[in-house]
Write an enzyme that holds these catalytic residues in place. Structure first.
Site, PDB file in Angstrom:
ATOM      1  N   ASN A  39      -9.442 -31.646  72.053  1.00 52.29           N
ATOM      2  CA  ASN A  39      -9.620 -30.698  73.147  1.00 52.29           C
ATOM      3  C   ASN A  39      -9.679 -31.378  74.505  1.00 52.29           C
ATOM      4  OD1 ASN A  39      -9.924 -27.979  71.899  1.00 52.29           O
ATOM      5  ND2 ASN A  39     -11.584 -28.977  70.795  1.00 52.29           N
TER       6      ASN A  39
ATOM      7  N   ILE B 197      -6.231 -37.311  74.318  1.00 48.57           N
ATOM      8  CA  ILE B 197      -5.135 -37.616  73.386  1.00 48.57           C
ATOM      9  C   ILE B 197      -5.189 -39.114  73.113  1.00 48.57           C
ATOM     10  CG2 ILE B 197      -2.647 -37.596  72.995  1.00 48.57           C
ATOM     11  CD1 ILE B 197      -2.416 -35.314  74.958  1.00 48.57           C
TER      12      ILE B 197
ATOM     13  N   ASP C 211      -7.784 -31.783  62.727  1.00 47.33           N
ATOM     14  CA  ASP C 211      -8.755 -32.871  62.852  1.00 47.33           C
ATOM     15  C   ASP C 211      -9.811 -32.800  61.758  1.00 47.33           C
ATOM     16  OD1 ASP C 211      -9.668 -30.481  64.006  1.00 47.33           O
ATOM     17  OD2 ASP C 211     -10.981 -31.511  65.420  1.00 47.33           O
TER      18      ASP C 211
END
Length: 237
Positions: A14, A17, A90
């Protein structure tokens, strides 16, 4: 170096990266990027194993050797989940990573990030379900956003007194956010230990180090648990 790379593990969260290069089964340093396009430009003709909590625009990965993890990917664990299409990549990767590190063990993976996810993988390698709750900054932001008078302490909380009982409004906000998470997680661990004996607890995520010493459980700090899971899934394809 690039000729020796097996795969690039891409973790799109969120708020960040990240990539991790894998060379002969060894994980190299994790690098943070601004966007996916930078990664694709930097790593051409190298396999990518991608976990993303965000939708990747159609066509972005065309021409690249990339596998984007979903619930439909071949997995070395079983998903016992009523809506697997909504299960975050994830969370899947972390569950696989936990099972890889601690096979034949009940594993509880607690990811302390923007949100807190708490997921159980049993000793048979079955993902049994989990919990999603607001993360530390989200709790602080919510109290500010949904009231008229309470201040936003989300960027200054580390400088606020950490006593469980606050002596000022900011201290009370901190206590409700931080210690609320501590007691929440200790309660979850204590409840699950009744049905899953010798439960192994794994902490990961950006805020994990703030809570490691506060939880009443045997803790394994797994900073690369998602990456370990991604690599295991990539090998499993």
């Amino acid at each position: 170096m690039s000729e020796k790379l097996e795969v690039i593990l891409v973790d799109i969260g969120n708020s960040s990266i990240k990539t991790t290069e894998v060379v002969k089964g060894e994980f190299l340093d994790t690098v943070t990027w601004k966007n996916l396009e930078e990664i694709l430009t930097n790593y051409k003709d190298i396999p990518l194993m991608v976990s993303s909590v965000k939708e990747i625009a159609s066509g972005t990965l065309i021409g690249h050797r990339a596998h984007v993890l979903t619930h439909q990917s071949p997995l070395p664990i079983t998903l016992d989940y009523n809506t697997p299409e909504t299960l975050g990549a994830d969370r899947i990767a972390a569950a696989v990573g936990a099972n890889e590190l601690f096979p034949e063990t009940h594993n509880l993976v607690i990811d302390l990030g923007t949100c807190i996810t708490t997921d159980l993988i049993d000793s048979s390698g079955v993902f049994r379900g989990g919990i999603i709750s607001p993360g530390l900054k989200m709790r602080m932001k919510a109290m500010f956003n949904y009231t008229d008078q309470l201040p936003d302490i989300s960027e200054e909380w580390q400088g606020i007194d950490s006593a469980e009982l606050g002596k000022s409004t900011k201290e009370c906000l901190f206590s409700g956010s931080f210690w609320g998470i501590v007691h929440e997680l200790n309660g979850v661990i204590r409840t699950l230990e009744k049905d899953f004996t010798s439960l192994n607890t794994i902490l990961t995520g950006g805020d994990a180090h703030f809570f490691e010493s506060k939880l009443k459980a045997h803790i394994f700090a797994g900073s690369k648990i998602v990456q370990k899971g991604l690599y295991r899934i990539w090998k499993y394809q």
